[in-house]
Design an enzyme around this catalytic site. Structure first.
Site, short mmCIF file in Angstrom:
data_model
loop_
_atom_site.label_atom_id
_atom_site.label_comp_id
_atom_site.label_asym_id
_atom_site.label_seq_id
_atom_site.Cartn_x
_atom_site.Cartn_y
_atom_site.Cartn_z
N ASP A 136 -4.84 -3.02 4.77
CA ASP A 136 -5.35 -2.43 6.01
C ASP A 136 -6.87 -2.47 6.10
OD1 ASP A 136 -5.99 -0.51 4.14
OD2 ASP A 136 -4.53 0.95 4.85
N ASP A 190 0.85 -1.19 0.00
CA ASP A 190 0.00 0.00 0.00
C ASP A 190 0.89 1.24 0.00
OD1 ASP A 190 -2.35 -1.42 0.06
OD2 ASP A 190 -2.48 -1.44 2.24
N ASP A 196 -9.47 -5.91 2.00
CA ASP A 196 -8.16 -6.45 1.64
C ASP A 196 -7.98 -7.89 2.11
OD1 ASP A 196 -7.15 -4.19 0.37
OD2 ASP A 196 -6.51 -3.28 2.26
#
Length: 1069
Positions: free
Chosen positions: A694, A382, A698
């Site tokens: 997070d 990310d 996901d």
């Protein structure tokens, strides 16, 4: 549809904790049976809250003058902690270690040996019970060390599980939102639930915004349940929030909760076997089979030799140097050969690494992830908070028709804009700010929303007061999710409803039909204005800013009335239908600087053979800018794709996408489904993939990846539950440390495997040669058990706990196909093993012949030198002139017969003057002893006589004494061999710290305290054994010169290692 909530007026007086109106049993029954009628009798959720002493708008007040406010609740209703399974004691672990079948066999044989040694007078006279007792002691020592290892390992895992079970929960206390540890929650607390949260106590819902709960962990049902206040307000611990938000009252904690009751019925599950442990079990099994074969061959060879030597006299020698001793020897060879230390080394290494990784901000939830991370070839990361600092700040924007290069002051804002922005930012958010002890503002929730809240503070607006004032006006709230890229809230403004929306600028602008102008009015969104705003967004994105668009939409009274009464009650459940035709108020650019250490960490990954890819929901211009800053996007042939393009290629141009995959570095505006697809494609391409995540959405990608990495700060509990490792500081450099530790685990196991296989091979070969060649067993039972302790338990401790070095990141990843034993390792095992075998063969077969101190008495020399003395002792005769004395020969006569007549020595001298039977008896001495000795027994020729009986007794006595003398003669040379072998292992252990043809064996040794401690203990105990424990280990003290020779043998082994690495490097590699 108005928000489901209850007003302040419905709550009554808050009683003291000691005056609760419902006891634990009644509350438990109410909760477990989901007794809605019973709940209504108590006045509903708010009535129950009143009984429990809680104001649902304020929460509990632990700062009151009553110091026992929370403690009394815990004493009355329980602590929010499940009772831990009682840890296995040291003695229980010791007992488990002693249940190994091979150990039990060894104990049984030692018991028989001890019994015979103590029960048979001849054996007892020679103290031959000592070895059996010593084996008992050795077995308990080895098992004790193993139990101590297991105990320490279990203690470490329990400490780590405390961290694993700790969750920060958003609660309402004393009128303020705060976060506390789940174990500190009490009955009566108000918890704030949000998408992705884990429910840690049984609750009753009293406020909901489309709250949906996944109860699969309790019920097994795959469909999530939407909660309602009137039909199903019960929320169970152990479940997860998959959608929406709400507030709930805790009614049961710990073992009184439904999850606690379920867990109480289950036995604690052990850790699953890791892939590396499974591989090592196969290796251990193969080595064990070889050892079993060697043990059988050794036992058979020694038995044959014993049967030949002891014809007709088996009972007297059954224990010492007999079948019992040989059986013990064979079992001990199996004990040594079976490398039980291999799985132990993995466990020790993992436990040690997990503990150290926690210090490096990595919490390992799944043991196997430690190993797998060492083989990672791709990391999909990310952006926000991982590559960047996650300390977002509003720096510029477009405000009601005016482009600003910096954030305007309050007086510079158009009329009415501040109030509208405040309403959108404060109410269309579930984040909040906290004040830390350091004075720095803490973010709880979305960092983007926190940055906007911080901007409100800079404008002089306190969002908490604003929320308290308008909370009752909230009709519906939809939090941000990665699929919609926006959030919204509907507020009751009295005369009308107003929907406030904010989210990713390029997504929200597509839904806008109007825009606010500098005067505060509203103008139509023309194509020119839309193009201008798109340009504003692109310009900010190219400079790495996150662009957030804030909008609203009004619904007049007629629409509001129709909305409330004519539309379905769950109309707001689909915000995509309501968040249309929006009015854009402002577009803000939020800066989130790249972490200072990230470019270096990305470069380290590249050097380690790992490809780093950025997967983000941000604008592609923002993503490309950040990727270049991080060093992810560095070459012209490396590409960036947007999620929609990626999806289209996956569906229509899969082959082309697979060709582009090696060069893909950035996936922007991606959805969770895009991330999942990318992971699958990379795995299909043979990559070992680590993925960060997070959000709740996901979770599929985290599960699909080889290693899932959840963010500890920004990550939801759903993401953490799906992950293998939690990055506690959300920092990419911490991910690099997981790679380092993963490689360290694999490397340390290889070190130990190299060390153990070298010792195993050398010990098995020399035991085999010693037994089959008819010589002496080079290492006795106790010595072999000591070697086993060194190479298994102590070796595992020393080599499996070495700290990682940064040089590990210069090596290629340990991918799926990497062999456990490399060519370099085989080279070490073979060459070092042959060196050690050669040294031991020299000790066994060269030193006794070449060095007088180590000479072994032969039968002929012993008979010649010690016959008279032993015959006198055995037969009670005196030595004289060697005459026959008419059937009463003296001791000298018997010695002449034994030495010169072939009974048992020198048959070629039987018919010479040196043989008294030739002189006293017949001219040709018969070959049968009885005929030759009983020559005057003419009446009964061939029958036994007293002289023959005496001769047989003397021969047996002489042979026994010869055996004792030879055993005594062997002690110095075997002591030297044993000591040299141990010193070879000391330096072999040091050399095994390097497995890739490196020469710096001592590098970093001072940073390995456990290794040094084990080394010093090994040397110290070896000195103790040689000098003071000879009666048990059958050794004699060595001179200082012999000690130097033994140490030199070990040192030469090290230099020999350097020499062959230099000479054979090219051949093997």
């Amino acid at each position: 549809m108005p928000k489901q909530n209850h007003s302040d007026e419905e709550t009554g007086h808050i009683p003291r904790p000691e005056a609760f109106g419902i006891d634990q049993a009644a509350l438990s029954t109410l909760n477990s049976e989901k007794d809605m009628p019973g709940l209504e009798k108590l006045g509903g959720v708010l009535g129950l809250a009143n009984i429990l002493g809680c104001d649902t708008n304020v929460g509990l007040n632990p700062s009151s003058s009553d110091s026992g406010y929370l403690t009394s609740r815990q004493e009355y209703y329980g602590v929010n902690r499940l009772p831990e399974a009682k840890p296995a004691s040291f003695w229980m672990l010791m007992h488990e270690n002693l249940q190994d079948p091979i150990i039990l066999l060894l104990i049984a044989a030692a018991t028989v040996s001890t019994g015979l040694g103590a029960g048979i007078p001849e054996q007892r006279a020679k103290s031959e019970w000592i070895e059996g007792v010593a084996i008992w002691v050795a077995v308990f020592l080895v098992s004790g060390v193993g139990a101590a290892n297991d105990y320490e390992k279990d203690k470490q895992f329990r400490k780590l599980n405390v961290v694993k079970d700790s969750v920060q929960i958003k609660t309402l206390r004393d009128g303020r939102m705060t976060t506390i540890e789940n174990h500190d929650l009490v009955v009566g607390d108000v918890v704030i639930l949000d998408t992705g949260d884990k429910v840690v106590a049984d609750c009753l819902l009293f406020e909901t915004h489309g709250l949906v709960i996944d109860e699969a962990s309790l019920t097994g049902e795959s469909d999530a349940i939407k909660k309602s206040l009137d039909q199903d307000p019960w929320i169970r611990s152990g479940t997860q929030v998959t959608e929406g938000s709400g507030k709930a009252l805790i009614v049961a904690v710990g073992e009184n909760s439904e999850w606690g009751k379920t867990m109480a019925l289950m036995e604690e599950a052990g850790e699953d076997e890791t892939p590396l442990q499974a591989k090592l079990e196969v290796v251990a099994g193969a080595i064990g089979k070889v050892g079993f074969g060697v043990a059988i061959v050794c036992f058979i060879a020694l038995m044959i030799e014993w049967l030949v030597k002891n014809q007709g006299n088996y009972a007297a020698n059954v224990n010492q140097n007999g079948p019992i001793a040989f059986f013990l020897y064979g079992v001990t060879i199996i004990v040594v050969a079976v490398p039980e230390g291999l799985p132990l080394a993995v466990t020790i290494s993992l436990a040690y690494s997990m503990k150290k990784m926690l210090i490096d901000q990595n919490f390992v939830r799944v043991l196997a992830a430690c190993e797998t991370m060492g083989g990672a070839t791709a990391i999909c990361s990310d952006k926000t908070g991982t590559l960047t600092e996650n300390r977002m700040t509003v720096v510029e924007g477009w405000f009601a028709g005016e482009r600003r290069s910096s954030v305007p002051g309050v007086k510079e804002l158009p009329p009415g804009l501040l109030n509208e922005l405040t309403m959108n930012i404060a109410m269309n958010s579930k984040a909040f700010l906290t004040d830390t002890l350091s004075g720095r503002v803490g973010y709880v929730g979305s960092s983007t929303e926190c940055a906007l809240l911080l901007q409100l503070r800079s404008w002089g607006v306190e969002y908490t007061e604003f929320r308290a004032r308008h909370d009752k006006d909230v009709v519906q709230l939809h939090g941000f999710n990665s699929a919609r890229k926006m959030s919204s809230v509907v507020m009751n403004m009295g005369s009308h409803y107003r929907l406030y929306n904010k989210g990713a600028a390029e997504w929200v602008l597509k839904r806008c039909t109007h825009a606010m102008d500098p005067s505060g009015g509203v103008q139509e969104m023309t194509s020119m204005l839309a193009e201008s705003l798109t340009g504003v967004v692109a310009d900010m994105a190219r400079r790495g800013l996150r662009c957030i668009c804030l909008t609203y939409k009004d619904y007049n009274n007629q629409e509001a009335s129709r909305w409330a009464f004519e539309r379905p009650i769950d109309f707001f459940g689909d915000p995509d239908k309501t968040d249309q035709n929006l009015v854009v108020m402002a577009i803000v650019g939020i800066k989130d600087p790249v972490r200072e250490e990230v470019p270096g960490a990305v470069a380290t990954c590249k050097g380690a053979g790992i490809t780093v890819r950025m997967v983000t929901g941000d604008n592609i211009h923002t993503a490309i800018h950040i990727a270049r800053e991080c060093g992810i996007l560095t070459h012209d042939d490396q590409i960036a794709l947007e999620g929609p393009v990626f999806r289209q290629m996956y569906e229509e141009q899969l082959l082309e996408l697979q060709e582009l995959l090696p060069n893909l570095r950035v996936l922007a505006r991606s959805s969770p489904e895009d991330k999942l697809t990318l992971v699958k494609l990379l795995k299909q391409a043979g990559e070992v993939v680590a993925v960060t995540g997070d959000g709740t959405n996901d979770a599929p990608a985290l599960k699909e990846s080889d290693v899932g990495l959840a963010m500890g700060i920004a990550g939801t509990e759903v993401a953490k539950e799906a992950a293998d490792i939690i990055i506690l500081d959300d920092n990419f450099s911490s991910i690099v440390k997981t790679v380092l530790w993963g490689r360290s685990v694999f490397n340390n196991i290889r070190k130990f495997l190299q060390f153990q296989l070298t010792v195993n091979c050398a010990a098995l070969i020399i035991c085999f040669i010693g037994a089959v060649a008819g010589g002496k067993e080079p290492l006795n039972v106790l010595q072999l058990l000591w070697v086993n302790l060194i190479m298994d338990t102590m070796g595992a401790l020393a080599l499996a706990t070495e700290a990682p070095s940064m040089e590990l990141l210069d090596q290629p990843p340990n991918g799926h196909g990497v062999a456990l034993i490399s060519n370099c390792m085989w080279k070490h095992i073979v060459v070092q093993g042959l060196y050690q075998v050669t040294i031991m063969l020299i000790c066994l077969y060269v030193l006794p012949v070449r060095v007088p101190r180590y000479a072994i008495s032969s039968q002929s020399s012993y008979y010649a030198q010690n016959c008279v003395y032993n015959v006198e002792a055995n037969l009670g005769l005196q030595a004289s002139d060697g005459s026959y004395n008419n059937g009463h020969p003296d001791a000298t006569w018997f010695c002449l017969v034994m030495n010169n007549c072939g009974f048992p020595l020198h048959a070629y001298m039987a018919n010479t003057m040196y043989c008294p039977l030739h002189i006293n008896g017949t001219s040709v001495v018969p070959t049968r002893q009885v005929d030759a000795v009983c020559f005057n027994n003419a009446a009964n020729l061939g029958q036994d006589c007293s002289v023959n009986d005496q001769l047989n007794s003397a021969i047996n006595y002489m042979n026994n004494q010869l055996t004792n003398q030879q055993n005594s003669d062997w002690e110095p040379v075997l002591s030297l061999l044993f000591n040299a072998f141990i010193w070879c292992q000391v330096f072999n252990e040091i050399c095994s710290r390097r497995i890739n043809d490196e020469y710096d064996f001592f590098s970093g040794l001072h940073k390995s305290p456990i290794f040094l401690t084990v080394l010093l203990i090994t040397i110290g105990l070896q000195a103790l054994i040689i000098n003071f424990m000879g009666i048990f280990f059958t050794v004699v003290p060595l001179s200082w010169l012999e000690w130097l020779v033994c140490i030199a043998v070990g040192v030469v082994g090290k230099f020999e290692e350097v020499a062959y690495k230099c000479n054979t490097k090219l051949f093997f590699d």
